[in-house]
Design a protein around this motif. Structure first.
Motif, mmCIF file in Angstrom:
data_model
loop_
_atom_site.group_PDB
_atom_site.id
_atom_site.type_symbol
_atom_site.label_atom_id
_atom_site.label_comp_id
_atom_site.label_asym_id
_atom_site.label_seq_id
_atom_site.Cartn_x
_atom_site.Cartn_y
_atom_site.Cartn_z
ATOM 1 N N TRP A 2 -2.974 -17.261 14.967
ATOM 2 C CA TRP A 2 -2.179 -16.144 15.629
ATOM 3 C C TRP A 2 -1.343 -16.908 16.855
ATOM 4 C CZ3 TRP A 2 -1.629 -10.982 14.530
ATOM 5 C CH2 TRP A 2 -2.464 -10.597 13.465
ATOM 6 N N GLN A 3 -0.156 -16.552 16.871
ATOM 7 C CA GLN A 3 0.837 -17.138 17.861
ATOM 8 C C GLN A 3 1.622 -15.955 18.279
ATOM 9 O OE1 GLN A 3 0.847 -20.188 19.398
ATOM 10 N NE2 GLN A 3 -0.770 -20.845 18.010
ATOM 11 N N GLN A 4 1.710 -15.942 19.671
ATOM 12 C CA GLN A 4 2.701 -14.822 20.077
ATOM 13 C C GLN A 4 3.510 -15.346 21.368
ATOM 14 O OE1 GLN A 4 1.701 -10.983 21.990
ATOM 15 N NE2 GLN A 4 2.178 -10.061 19.880
ATOM 16 N N ARG A 5 4.837 -15.022 21.408
ATOM 17 C CA ARG A 5 5.776 -15.661 22.152
ATOM 18 C C ARG A 5 7.090 -14.594 22.533
ATOM 19 N NH1 ARG A 5 6.331 -20.597 20.314
ATOM 20 N NH2 ARG A 5 4.657 -20.916 22.007
ATOM 21 N N LEU A 6 7.225 -14.574 23.781
ATOM 22 C CA LEU A 6 8.624 -13.836 24.313
ATOM 23 C C LEU A 6 9.738 -14.939 24.021
ATOM 24 C CD1 LEU A 6 9.771 -11.230 25.525
ATOM 25 C CD2 LEU A 6 9.071 -12.127 27.642
ATOM 26 N N ILE A 7 10.831 -14.226 23.349
ATOM 27 C CA ILE A 7 11.755 -15.051 23.369
ATOM 28 C C ILE A 7 13.077 -14.367 24.046
ATOM 29 C CG2 ILE A 7 13.526 -16.081 21.600
ATOM 30 C CD1 ILE A 7 11.421 -16.171 19.652
ATOM 31 N N ARG A 8 13.694 -15.092 24.957
ATOM 32 C CA ARG A 8 14.701 -14.560 25.740
ATOM 33 C C ARG A 8 16.033 -14.870 24.987
ATOM 34 N NH1 ARG A 8 12.649 -12.202 30.156
ATOM 35 N NH2 ARG A 8 10.951 -13.052 30.885
ATOM 36 N N LEU A 9 16.754 -14.057 24.385
ATOM 37 C CA LEU A 9 18.042 -14.484 23.617
ATOM 38 C C LEU A 9 19.197 -14.497 24.636
ATOM 39 C CD1 LEU A 9 17.736 -11.831 20.482
ATOM 40 C CD2 LEU A 9 17.194 -14.403 20.666
ATOM 41 N N GLN A 10 20.033 -15.303 24.555
ATOM 42 C CA GLN A 10 21.221 -15.472 25.157
ATOM 43 C C GLN A 10 22.157 -14.223 25.216
ATOM 44 O OE1 GLN A 10 22.095 -17.976 27.231
ATOM 45 N NE2 GLN A 10 20.089 -18.760 26.192
ATOM 46 N N GLU A 125 28.509 -2.917 25.446
ATOM 47 C CA GLU A 125 29.621 -3.729 25.920
ATOM 48 C C GLU A 125 29.074 -4.945 26.835
ATOM 49 O OE1 GLU A 125 33.316 -5.243 25.559
ATOM 50 O OE2 GLU A 125 32.633 -2.934 24.661
ATOM 51 N N HIS A 126 28.142 -4.741 27.678
ATOM 52 C CA HIS A 126 27.435 -5.958 28.608
ATOM 53 C C HIS A 126 25.941 -5.670 28.572
ATOM 54 C CE1 HIS A 126 31.377 -6.987 30.092
ATOM 55 N NE2 HIS A 126 31.579 -5.526 30.167
ATOM 56 N N GLY A 127 25.389 -5.989 27.331
ATOM 57 C CA GLY A 127 23.879 -5.610 26.983
ATOM 58 C C GLY A 127 23.096 -6.328 28.027
ATOM 59 N N GLY A 128 23.511 -7.857 28.195
ATOM 60 C CA GLY A 128 22.711 -8.899 28.834
ATOM 61 C C GLY A 128 21.905 -9.367 27.772
ATOM 62 N N SER A 129 20.958 -10.292 28.589
ATOM 63 C CA SER A 129 19.903 -10.921 27.642
ATOM 64 C C SER A 129 19.024 -10.080 26.981
ATOM 65 C CB SER A 129 19.204 -12.089 28.581
ATOM 66 O OG SER A 129 18.337 -12.616 28.028
ATOM 67 N N ARG A 130 18.541 -10.282 25.663
ATOM 68 C CA ARG A 130 17.590 -9.367 24.942
ATOM 69 C C ARG A 130 16.395 -10.158 24.844
ATOM 70 N NH1 ARG A 130 19.650 -4.318 25.495
ATOM 71 N NH2 ARG A 130 21.628 -4.094 24.883
ATOM 72 N N GLN A 131 15.241 -9.374 24.829
ATOM 73 C CA GLN A 131 13.917 -9.919 24.634
ATOM 74 C C GLN A 131 13.466 -9.553 23.472
ATOM 75 O OE1 GLN A 131 11.398 -8.947 27.771
ATOM 76 N NE2 GLN A 131 12.875 -9.727 29.472
ATOM 77 N N VAL A 132 12.976 -10.793 22.673
ATOM 78 C CA VAL A 132 12.241 -10.288 21.399
ATOM 79 C C VAL A 132 10.598 -10.859 21.395
ATOM 80 C CG1 VAL A 132 12.113 -11.057 18.768
ATOM 81 C CG2 VAL A 132 14.051 -10.765 20.125
ATOM 82 N N ILE A 133 9.715 -10.019 21.086
ATOM 83 C CA ILE A 133 8.315 -10.488 21.069
ATOM 84 C C ILE A 133 8.198 -11.226 19.718
ATOM 85 C CG2 ILE A 133 5.825 -10.055 21.193
ATOM 86 C CD1 ILE A 133 6.500 -7.898 23.482
ATOM 87 N N ALA A 134 7.793 -12.186 19.619
ATOM 88 C CA ALA A 134 7.558 -12.984 18.071
ATOM 89 C C ALA A 134 6.083 -12.935 17.740
ATOM 90 C CB ALA A 134 8.340 -14.444 17.977
ATOM 91 N N THR A 135 5.588 -12.279 16.933
ATOM 92 C CA THR A 135 4.190 -12.492 16.768
ATOM 93 C C THR A 135 3.983 -13.388 15.206
ATOM 94 O OG1 THR A 135 3.527 -10.627 17.545
ATOM 95 C CG2 THR A 135 2.006 -11.645 16.201
ATOM 96 N N LEU A 136 3.407 -14.472 15.031
ATOM 97 C CA LEU A 136 3.449 -15.352 13.902
ATOM 98 C C LEU A 136 1.864 -15.341 13.526
ATOM 99 C CD1 LEU A 136 4.387 -17.240 11.842
ATOM 100 C CD2 LEU A 136 4.219 -19.055 13.528
ATOM 101 N N TYR A 137 1.499 -14.974 12.163
ATOM 102 C CA TYR A 137 0.180 -14.857 11.846
ATOM 103 C C TYR A 137 0.194 -15.510 10.373
ATOM 104 C CZ TYR A 137 1.488 -9.992 10.950
ATOM 105 O OH TYR A 137 2.270 -9.167 10.608
ATOM 106 N N GLY A 138 -0.908 -16.528 10.176
ATOM 107 C CA GLY A 138 -0.914 -16.995 8.827
ATOM 108 C C GLY A 138 -2.080 -18.065 8.858
ATOM 109 N N GLU A 139 -1.812 -18.895 7.572
ATOM 110 C CA GLU A 139 -2.506 -19.920 7.515
ATOM 111 C C GLU A 139 -1.887 -21.049 7.854
ATOM 112 O OE1 GLU A 139 -4.354 -20.121 3.589
ATOM 113 O OE2 GLU A 139 -4.965 -17.897 3.663
ATOM 114 N N THR A 140 -2.335 -22.190 8.478
ATOM 115 C CA THR A 140 -1.747 -23.312 8.819
ATOM 116 C C THR A 140 -2.115 -24.588 7.502
ATOM 117 O OG1 THR A 140 -3.843 -24.156 10.101
ATOM 118 C CG2 THR A 140 -1.950 -23.122 11.129
ATOM 119 N N VAL A 141 -1.291 -25.378 7.687
ATOM 120 C CA VAL A 141 -1.325 -26.386 6.872
ATOM 121 C C VAL A 141 -2.662 -27.302 6.922
ATOM 122 C CG1 VAL A 141 -0.013 -28.749 6.131
ATOM 123 C CG2 VAL A 141 1.306 -26.637 7.010
#
Length: 141
Positions: A2-10, A125-141
């Motif tokens: 399980w990984q979770q990260r906040l991504i700030r888009l340009q 028109e001027h939304g600014g930086s947007r934030q995405v919470i990315a949650t990755l879950y799965g089996e690793t190699v």
């Protein structure tokens, strides 16, 4: 895994923008995932996420024209107008398209089709930086 990260888009201007590479660059651990899901949650009510055509930029321009006709600015009678004429139409567009995606992961990559990419729909028109919470879950190699 399980990984979770906040991504700030340009920040981006109004329109539909491919953000696939920006999201992947923020998730290097995706390469270690053999099989899983990547869930993306956009933390905004006036922008959206979608999967669609990633090769021809005319598709993104046509998306913008279509949704601008569907939810036009300057229509009288909107009660929610104190944030500007683009605010309520932005909420309409975001509700129609949605703020989340669940994407399959296979062998360290998103299992998107050949012509698929992740869109950020910027409806202000001027939304600014947007934030995405990315949650990755799965089996690793």
């Amino acid at each position: 895994m399980w990984q979770q990260r906040l991504i700030r888009l340009q920040p981006r201007p109004r329109g539909f923008h491919l953000v696939t590479e920006e999201i992947l660059a923020a998730l290097p651990e995706l390469r270690d995932c053999r099989v899983g899901l990547l869930h993306l949650w956009l933390r905004h009510t006036s922008a959206s996420l979608a999967v669609n055509e990633n090769a021809d930029p005319a598709v993104r321009r046509d998306f913008e024209r279509f949704f601008s006709r569907l939810a036009p600015e300057g229509e009288g009678g909107y009660e929610h107008d104190y944030e500007g004429p683009d605010d309520l139409p932005a909420h309409f567009k975001a509700s129609l398209l949605g703020c989340q995606l669940s994407l399959p992961v296979a062998d360290g990559r998103l299992a998107l089709g050949t012509w698929q990419g992740i869109y950020l729909g910027e409806h202000r028109e001027h939304g600014g930086s947007r934030q995405v919470i990315a949650t990755l879950y799965g089996e690793t190699v």
